[in-house]
Design an enzyme around this catalytic site. Structure first.
Site, PDB file in Angstrom:
ATOM      1  N   LYS A  67      51.806  42.611  99.758  1.00 31.41           N
ATOM      2  CA  LYS A  67      50.406  42.719  99.358  1.00 31.41           C
ATOM      3  C   LYS A  67      49.504  43.146 100.503  1.00 31.41           C
ATOM      4  CE  LYS A  67      47.056  42.130  96.394  1.00 31.41           C
ATOM      5  NZ  LYS A  67      46.953  42.976  95.206  1.00 31.41           N
ATOM      6  N   HIS A 118      51.134  75.255  88.730  1.00 25.58           N
ATOM      7  CA  HIS A 118      51.516  75.758  90.051  1.00 25.58           C
ATOM      8  C   HIS A 118      52.699  74.973  90.631  1.00 25.58           C
ATOM      9  CE1 HIS A 118      48.088  78.413  90.113  1.00 25.58           C
ATOM     10  NE2 HIS A 118      47.298  77.403  89.787  1.00 25.58           N
ATOM     11  N   LYS A 128      50.665  52.739  89.857  1.00 29.16           N
ATOM     12  CA  LYS A 128      50.953  51.453  89.218  1.00 29.16           C
ATOM     13  C   LYS A 128      52.330  51.470  88.566  1.00 29.16           C
ATOM     14  CE  LYS A 128      47.555  49.085  90.355  1.00 29.16           C
ATOM     15  NZ  LYS A 128      47.707  49.801  91.636  1.00 29.16           N
ATOM     16  N   TRP A 149      58.727  40.313 105.237  1.00 34.40           N
ATOM     17  CA  TRP A 149      58.841  41.692 104.743  1.00 34.40           C
ATOM     18  C   TRP A 149      59.404  42.486 105.900  1.00 34.40           C
ATOM     19  CZ3 TRP A 149      57.008  46.570 105.945  1.00 34.40           C
ATOM     20  CH2 TRP A 149      57.118  47.537 104.944  1.00 34.40           C
ATOM     21  N   ARG A 151      53.027  38.239 100.176  1.00 34.50           N
ATOM     22  CA  ARG A 151      52.908  38.974 101.434  1.00 34.50           C
ATOM     23  C   ARG A 151      54.257  39.461 101.957  1.00 34.50           C
ATOM     24  NH1 ARG A 151      47.923  37.717 104.147  1.00 34.50           N
ATOM     25  NH2 ARG A 151      48.895  38.422 106.063  1.00 34.50           N
ATOM     26  N   GLU A 193      46.190  56.817  90.254  1.00 37.28           N
ATOM     27  CA  GLU A 193      46.306  55.358  90.214  1.00 37.28           C
ATOM     28  C   GLU A 193      47.272  54.909  89.126  1.00 37.28           C
ATOM     29  OE1 GLU A 193      45.558  51.245  90.945  1.00 37.28           O
ATOM     30  OE2 GLU A 193      45.552  53.074  92.148  1.00 37.28           O
ATOM     31  N   GLU A 218      55.120  51.537  91.241  1.00 36.49           N
ATOM     32  CA  GLU A 218      55.160  50.314  92.046  1.00 36.49           C
ATOM     33  C   GLU A 218      55.972  49.217  91.380  1.00 36.49           C
ATOM     34  OE1 GLU A 218      51.222  49.536  94.711  1.00 36.49           O
ATOM     35  OE2 GLU A 218      50.901  49.569  92.548  1.00 36.49           O
ATOM     36  N   ASN A 252      54.309  37.373 112.423  1.00 40.10           N
ATOM     37  CA  ASN A 252      53.892  38.441 111.524  1.00 40.10           C
ATOM     38  C   ASN A 252      53.341  39.568 112.380  1.00 40.10           C
ATOM     39  OD1 ASN A 252      53.004  39.993 109.395  1.00 40.10           O
ATOM     40  ND2 ASN A 252      51.228  38.724 108.922  1.00 40.10           N
ATOM     41  N   GLY A 253      53.705  40.817 112.078  1.00 43.67           N
ATOM     42  CA  GLY A 253      53.220  41.953 112.856  1.00 43.67           C
ATOM     43  C   GLY A 253      54.372  42.749 113.450  1.00 43.67           C
ATOM     44  N   CYS A 271      53.963  39.607 106.571  1.00 41.88           N
ATOM     45  CA  CYS A 271      54.734  38.414 106.285  1.00 41.88           C
ATOM     46  C   CYS A 271      53.763  37.263 106.089  1.00 41.88           C
ATOM     47  CB  CYS A 271      55.686  38.092 107.433  1.00 41.88           C
ATOM     48  SG  CYS A 271      56.682  39.493 107.972  1.00 41.88           S
TER      49      CYS A 271
END
Length: 594
Positions: free
Chosen positions: A589, A490, A471, A73, A27, A467, A474, A99-100, A2
């Site tokens: 983030k 497979h 992307k 968040w 964030r 990657e 996301e 935050n946490g 957050c």
């Protein structure tokens, strides 16, 4: 995960809070809120982005020279007005932003309920503020004393700012394993989750250390204490304002801007003169990271093992500490984190240090927790990265890892090292040409109609496929998977039909004949084929539905170049779908929780 923004001084706090929260919104953006002291306490909070709170606050009382702000968040409790911060204690005396994660919140909540406390939200944060009030009332403690006792009782991570109605000209802030920055100005103080929102106001900060708290007043005075209420002194740092102040500079999103900043970001890193003093007395390198940073570590594994002939293991930080790994002083553990605050990576590096390992970090944020934890750091010099989907930090991570490889090769193979130096010098200009020349529109349009996509690669192009898939999912919410091309038969080949786009990354290397055969297997099953290739690769006629061509690069450098079209494809696909590219749903983030 957050964002916290607080102010105490002589200015109006509300515009400072809102300005800061907008910059911290990357964030967390499930909900937001502010509390302002103006004779009485104004508490405003709303589910949704900061713009929703801003609209809600129109015609509300927002004056006052002391305030707390927060973007959330969600960890405990769904996004809602009730679960949004700030939260208040039962009597309303204390107000908090946090935050946490408080890991023992269930136990503390049960204890407080038995003491007669009632809870309005589902959050662990409300437990913290109720605990402070109970301790103050039961033991007749000062606010600092109650806060210190509460911090000793809670387990987990936190960055908090606390307001006490009985002392309306003061604030308290504290942290453990979650970043918090105290900004110092003339007669005023700022508190934030990172230095970036403070840069336009002040250039002097203190990065609060673990298990310390600050007591502040509206004259700009502050004292720092440990949990035993002993005064402590912590170093004051200067921040470079021009490096932290951010705007989109005419681009449609921060992500687009950051994609196009990559040539300059790489130049900064190459010119920064980061010197890595590696003790060659190690038998193994362990790279630990999460998400995109894990992908950069996986590429390093291929390169380090092939060229430096060193055994490299790449570990998800979230799994590393819990599987009781075998570690020794003969291991070099490299942690990679854009923010330098990734909780799992911090825990993995702490475990490495406990076992006597050498430790090195690649981080983008100076004075971050990870940079202070390890033996030495390589700062990525990418500049602030606001878009949640990492782009320039990823490519700078690769450059940093290649530079470490170059250091390892310097004595054993000076000719190779010289060649690599020359390739790195040419890299910024070369990728600038790539960004200006490639056209991803046709690919993005094709993907915008898909529900699933498969990315295939071999060798170092396999992590690039991972990657590229990350992307796309996301920010476009299209289900995408990266796979080693040889493994497709497979299992994943069962998914191939005329509706499945398959993106194959075909570099001109020893893997090329094999991956072209894998692509033919997809073609035989009517999959839609998109090929990203170097100009030296000639495709069989009719193999690809569409292709993107980039110049030929040295094998060590090539992963950086191939990342660029995949970043642009994800960005443009999400834009075609009218999605918020910079703030994708459910993501934040800086991942400061496990």
């Amino acid at each position: 995960m957050c964002g916290i923004m607080a102010y105490i001084g002589k200015k109006q706090a509300y515009p400072i809070l809102m300005n800061g929260l907008k910059k911290l919104e990357y964030r967390g953006y499930d909900s937001s809120g502010v509390a302002l002291m103006n004779g009485s306490l104004s508490l405003l909070k709303k589910e949704g982005k900061v713009s929703v709170l801003e609209d809600f606050a129109i015609n509300k009382k927002t004056d006052g020279n002391i305030g707390l702000g927060h973007t959330r968040w969600a960890t405990h409790g769904v996004p809602s007005d009730i679960n949004a911060h700030p939260h208040q204690s039962q009597s309303g005396r204390y107000t908090i932003v946090h935050n946490g994660i408080i890991e023992n919140h269930d136990h503390l909540r049960s204890m407080l309920i038995k003491k007669g406390y009632h809870f309005h939200s589902e959050t662990d944060t409300e437990v913290m503020v109720q605990l402070v009030e109970w301790l103050q009332t039961k033991y007749r403690l000062s606010t600092s004393g109650a806060l210190a006792r509460a911090l000793e009782m809670v387990e987990g991570s936190f960055a908090i700012v606390l307001f006490d109605l009985h002392y309306p000209d003061q604030l308290w802030a504290a942290r453990r394993q979650s970043p918090l920055v105290l900004g110092i100005g003339p007669g005023e103080l700022y508190i934030s989750s990172d230095a970036m929102p403070l840069a336009e106001y002040i250039d002097t900060v203190i990065y609060l250390e673990n298990d310390t708290f600050a007591e502040m007043n509206d004259c700009g005075s502050y004292q720092l204490y440990d949990l035993n209420l002993q005064q402590v002194i912590q170093p004051i740092s200067k921040i470079k304002q021009d490096e932290l102040i951010c705007d989109m500079q005419g681009f449609s999103s921060f992500m687009e801007k950051e994609i196009h900043e990559q040539p300059k970001a790489i130049s900064r890193l190459l010119n920064a003169g980061n010197q890595v003093g590696l003790d060659q007395d190690f038998d193994r390198i362990i790279i630990t990271a999460c998400g995109t940073s894990w992908h950069s570590g996986l590429i390093a594994k291929y390169l380090f093992e092939k060229y430096a002939r060193i055994n490299v293991e790449v570990e998800y930080a979230s799994e590393f500490r819990y599987r009781n790994p075998v570690l020794s002083s003969k291991d070099l553990v490299i942690g990679i984190s854009q923010s330098g605050e990734t909780a799992d990576t911090i825990a993995a590096l702490e475990l490495a240090k406990e076992n006597g390992c050498q430790t090195l970090a690649l981080v983008n944020v100076k004075n971050s927790t990870i940079s202070r934890l390890v033996d030495q750091s390589v700062f990525l010099e990418a500049g602030p990265e606001i878009g949640v989907a990492s782009t320039k930090a990823f490519t700078n991570q690769l450059v940093g890892l290649i530079s470490i490889l170059n250091t390892l090769m310097g004595k054993s193979n000076p000719e190779f090292s010289k060649q690599l130096n020359n390739e790195l010098k040419r890299l910024p200009m070369a990728i600038d040409r790539v960004l200006k020349s490639i056209d991803v529109q046709k690919v993005s349009e094709l993907l915008s109609h898909a529900r699933n996509a498969l990315f295939l690669g071999r060798g170092t192009m396999y992590p690039i496929a991972l990657e590229g898939a990350l992307k796309l999912k996301e920010i476009s919410y299209i289900h995408a998977e990266g796979y080693p091309a040889g493994e497709m038969k497979h299992g994943p080949i069962a998914l191939i039909d005329e509706n499945m786009p398959v993106i194959a990354i075909c570099n001109d290397d020893e893997h090329l004949p094999k991956i072209l055969s894998n692509v033919e297997e997809v073609k035989a099953r009517k999959g839609k084929i998109i090929v990203i290739k170097s100009k030296n690769v000639t495709l069989p006629k009719g193999l690809a539905d569409c292709s993107i061509e980039i110049p030929d690069f040295h094998e060590v450098i090539a992963p950086i170049a191939y990342a660029l079209p995949l970043q642009l494809i994800a960005h443009d696909t999400a834009s075609l779908l009218n999605l918020d590219v910079d703030k994708p749903r459910n993501l934040a983030k800086s991942v400061t929780v496990e």
